[in-house]
Design an enzyme around this catalytic site. Structure first.
Site, PDB file in Angstrom:
ATOM      1  N   HIS A  57       3.933  19.742   4.418  1.00 14.88           N
ATOM      2  CA  HIS A  57       4.746  20.879   4.002  1.00 14.88           C
ATOM      3  C   HIS A  57       6.194  20.686   4.445  1.00 14.88           C
ATOM      4  O   HIS A  57       6.517  19.769   5.203  1.00 14.88           O
ATOM      5  CB  HIS A  57       4.170  22.170   4.584  1.00 14.88           C
ATOM      6  CG  HIS A  57       2.879  22.580   3.940  1.00 14.88           C
ATOM      7  ND1 HIS A  57       2.254  23.775   4.224  1.00 14.88           N
ATOM      8  CD2 HIS A  57       2.092  21.966   3.009  1.00 14.88           C
ATOM      9  CE1 HIS A  57       1.143  23.867   3.510  1.00 14.88           C
ATOM     10  NE2 HIS A  57       1.032  22.772   2.770  1.00 14.88           N
ATOM     11  N   GLU A  59       8.140  22.288   6.490  1.00  9.44           N
ATOM     12  CA  GLU A  59       8.423  22.367   7.918  1.00  9.44           C
ATOM     13  C   GLU A  59       8.088  21.053   8.626  1.00  9.44           C
ATOM     14  O   GLU A  59       8.835  20.578   9.481  1.00  9.44           O
ATOM     15  CB  GLU A  59       7.627  23.513   8.556  1.00  9.44           C
ATOM     16  CG  GLU A  59       7.948  24.886   7.986  1.00  9.44           C
ATOM     17  CD  GLU A  59       7.037  25.294   6.841  1.00  9.44           C
ATOM     18  OE1 GLU A  59       6.692  26.482   6.757  1.00  9.44           O
ATOM     19  OE2 GLU A  59       6.662  24.416   6.029  1.00  9.44           O
ATOM     20  N   CYS A  82       2.697  28.401   7.183  1.00 12.06           N
ATOM     21  CA  CYS A  82       1.256  28.650   7.071  1.00 12.06           C
ATOM     22  C   CYS A  82       0.594  28.589   8.440  1.00 12.06           C
ATOM     23  O   CYS A  82       1.021  27.866   9.343  1.00 12.06           O
ATOM     24  CB  CYS A  82       0.617  27.655   6.109  1.00 12.06           C
ATOM     25  SG  CYS A  82       0.674  25.934   6.667  1.00 12.06           S
ATOM     26  N   CYS A  91       1.420  24.800   9.760  1.00  9.27           N
ATOM     27  CA  CYS A  91       2.819  24.528  10.103  1.00  9.27           C
ATOM     28  C   CYS A  91       3.258  25.265  11.356  1.00  9.27           C
ATOM     29  O   CYS A  91       4.154  24.793  12.075  1.00  9.27           O
ATOM     30  CB  CYS A  91       3.722  24.905   8.931  1.00  9.27           C
ATOM     31  SG  CYS A  91       3.515  23.826   7.496  1.00  9.27           S
ATOM     32  N   ALA A 169      10.322  28.269 -39.010  1.00  9.02           N
ATOM     33  CA  ALA A 169      10.159  27.158 -39.942  1.00  9.02           C
ATOM     34  C   ALA A 169      10.694  27.582 -41.301  1.00  9.02           C
ATOM     35  O   ALA A 169      10.776  28.779 -41.607  1.00  9.02           O
ATOM     36  CB  ALA A 169       8.691  26.741 -40.056  1.00  9.02           C
ATOM     37  N   SER A 229     -10.632  27.848 -31.533  1.00  7.61           N
ATOM     38  CA  SER A 229     -11.717  28.803 -31.751  1.00  7.61           C
ATOM     39  C   SER A 229     -12.871  28.219 -32.549  1.00  7.61           C
ATOM     40  O   SER A 229     -14.048  28.482 -32.262  1.00  7.61           O
ATOM     41  CB  SER A 229     -11.186  30.052 -32.461  1.00  7.61           C
ATOM     42  OG  SER A 229     -10.312  30.773 -31.635  1.00  7.61           O
ATOM     43  N   LEU A 302      -0.687  32.781 -32.716  1.00 12.52           N
ATOM     44  CA  LEU A 302      -1.073  32.802 -31.304  1.00 12.52           C
ATOM     45  C   LEU A 302      -0.041  33.537 -30.458  1.00 12.52           C
ATOM     46  O   LEU A 302      -0.398  34.279 -29.535  1.00 12.52           O
ATOM     47  CB  LEU A 302      -1.267  31.375 -30.802  1.00 12.52           C
ATOM     48  CG  LEU A 302      -1.942  31.218 -29.434  1.00 12.52           C
ATOM     49  CD1 LEU A 302      -3.269  31.957 -29.389  1.00 12.52           C
ATOM     50  CD2 LEU A 302      -2.134  29.736 -29.113  1.00 12.52           C
TER      51      LEU A 302
END
Length: 369
Positions: A57, A59, A82, A91, A169, A229, A302
């Site tokens: 990490h 640190e 953490c 850390c 388009a 689908s 979509l």
């Protein structure tokens, strides 16, 4: 009230920590991007950032760069250190062992496994802890990670390229390229910073995209997600020609079971009541897979389905200064909006010029329940 010298110095150091955190933008996912400085007074002794999931990490990288000079120094970090052991050690223990005497942090870690426990451990060890230095700027570094930790769902962004009259388009279906080269490069950066890129079979059939990020910088490629689908996707699609994992979301079995996908590809079945892929279930599944940022690159059908389901957090529209006329294809296929009170509302977040285009960022307005 005027800021104290310590507060001014913390703010200046934090600005640098936020800057170097960005170096992990394309590689740290699904972890948050984090930057850390080891300082004594106004002098920066060492810098570190989180480069890649599973590696040290920010640190720890900063402490290793500082060496023995870290003793009696201060750490300035963009996210709470953490306190738990995952793929790397905590850390907070590294900071304590190195002899750090003060930590200035931008914000609490929204991860429930940390969420204040890191600060508590540092204070128990006798360390001075300051929280909230440039907190808003730090939160803006990791919006998808924060959202996933708070809600279980990633941040969903829909990208569209259109003419000034809202056409994606021409009437003959041609769309490459509406946007300019600068916009297309920006899209590759969006992909590189995303954990997943989602499209549908309409786009696969029309454009045969690869959906990978093509930049010179080091990148952890996003998961490519195909909403299929009817089980139509074939193994000869261009997205299988490049490295990276593919997830195929279907509503039922594939039509041609003899056309097998390769080992990089996983298939899941998520049907809704209408026989299509359940988009809510898909986004929830991507959250469970630790996706922070999901980028939708799809056609009107979509894009409209994600909008109608209330799943869009941000729209990114690349507008070319051209007109394609009423015969061109629109951006969203949506149910009829009878009155203005039923419109889907967004607010403009940012407008930026890229080459000859405009990139318009819009955030969804969330109505209170």
């Amino acid at each position: 009230m005027a800021m104290t010298n310590n507060a001014l110095m913390d703010s200046a150091h934090m600005a640098r920590a936020l800057e170097i955190a960005e170096r992990g933008r394309f590689t740290a996912k699904p972890n948050p991007v984090v930057g850390c400085l080891i300082v004594k007074g106004s002098t920066v002794i060492a810098e570190g950032w989180h480069e890649r999931a599973g590696c040290a990490h920010a640190e720890v990288n900063a402490l290793q760069a500082a060496g023995e000079a870290a003793h009696d120094a201060q750490a300035v970090v963009t996210l709470e250190p953490c306190s738990h052991t995952g793929r790397t050690g905590p850390c907070v223990e590294a900071l304590i062992s190195a002899g750090i005497v003060r930590v200035a942090a931008a914000m609490l870690d929204p991860n429930p496994a940390v969420a204040g426990k890191g600060f508590q451990r540092l204070r128990e060890a006798g360390m001075e802890v300051i929280v909230g230095v440039e907190g808003k700027r730090a939160a803006a570094l990791n919006p998808g990670f924060i959202q996933r930790m708070q809600t279980g769902r990633p941040r969903v962004r829909v990208k569209l390229a259109a003419s000034m009259d809202g056409r994606t388009a021409a009437s003959d279906g041609s769309s490459q390229w509406i946007s300019c080269e600068a916009s297309r490069e920006d899209v590759h950066r969006l992909r590189a910073g995303s954990c997943a890129v989602v499209t549908g079979m309409g786009t696969v059939n029309a454009d045969n995209p690869r959906l990978n990020a093509r930049l010179t910088e080091s990148i952890v490629q996003p998961l490519r997600v195909i909403i299929d689908s009817k089980g139509q996707l074939g193994s000869k699609a261009a997205l299988f020609d490049v490295d990276g994992s593919v997830l195929v979301a279907s509503a039922g079995p594939r039509r041609d079971k003899s056309d097998a996908f390769d080992s990089r590809t996983e298939s899941i079945t998520l049907p809704d009541r209408s026989g299509r892929v359940d988009l809510v279930a898909l986004i929830d599944e991507l959250g469970r897979r630790r996706c922070n940022e999901v980028l939708i690159e799809a056609g009107a059908g979509l894009a409209g389905a994600f909008a109608a389901a209330g799943l869009i957090d941000e729209l990114l529209i690349y507008l070319a200064p051209d007109l394609l006329g009423s015969g061109g294809r629109g951006m969203f296929a949506l149910p009829e909006v009878v009155s203005l009170e039923h419109r889907l509302r967004f607010e403009i977040n940012q407008v930026k010029q890229l080459g000859r285009d405009l990139r318009v960022s819009l955030r969804a307005e969330r109505r209170e329940a």
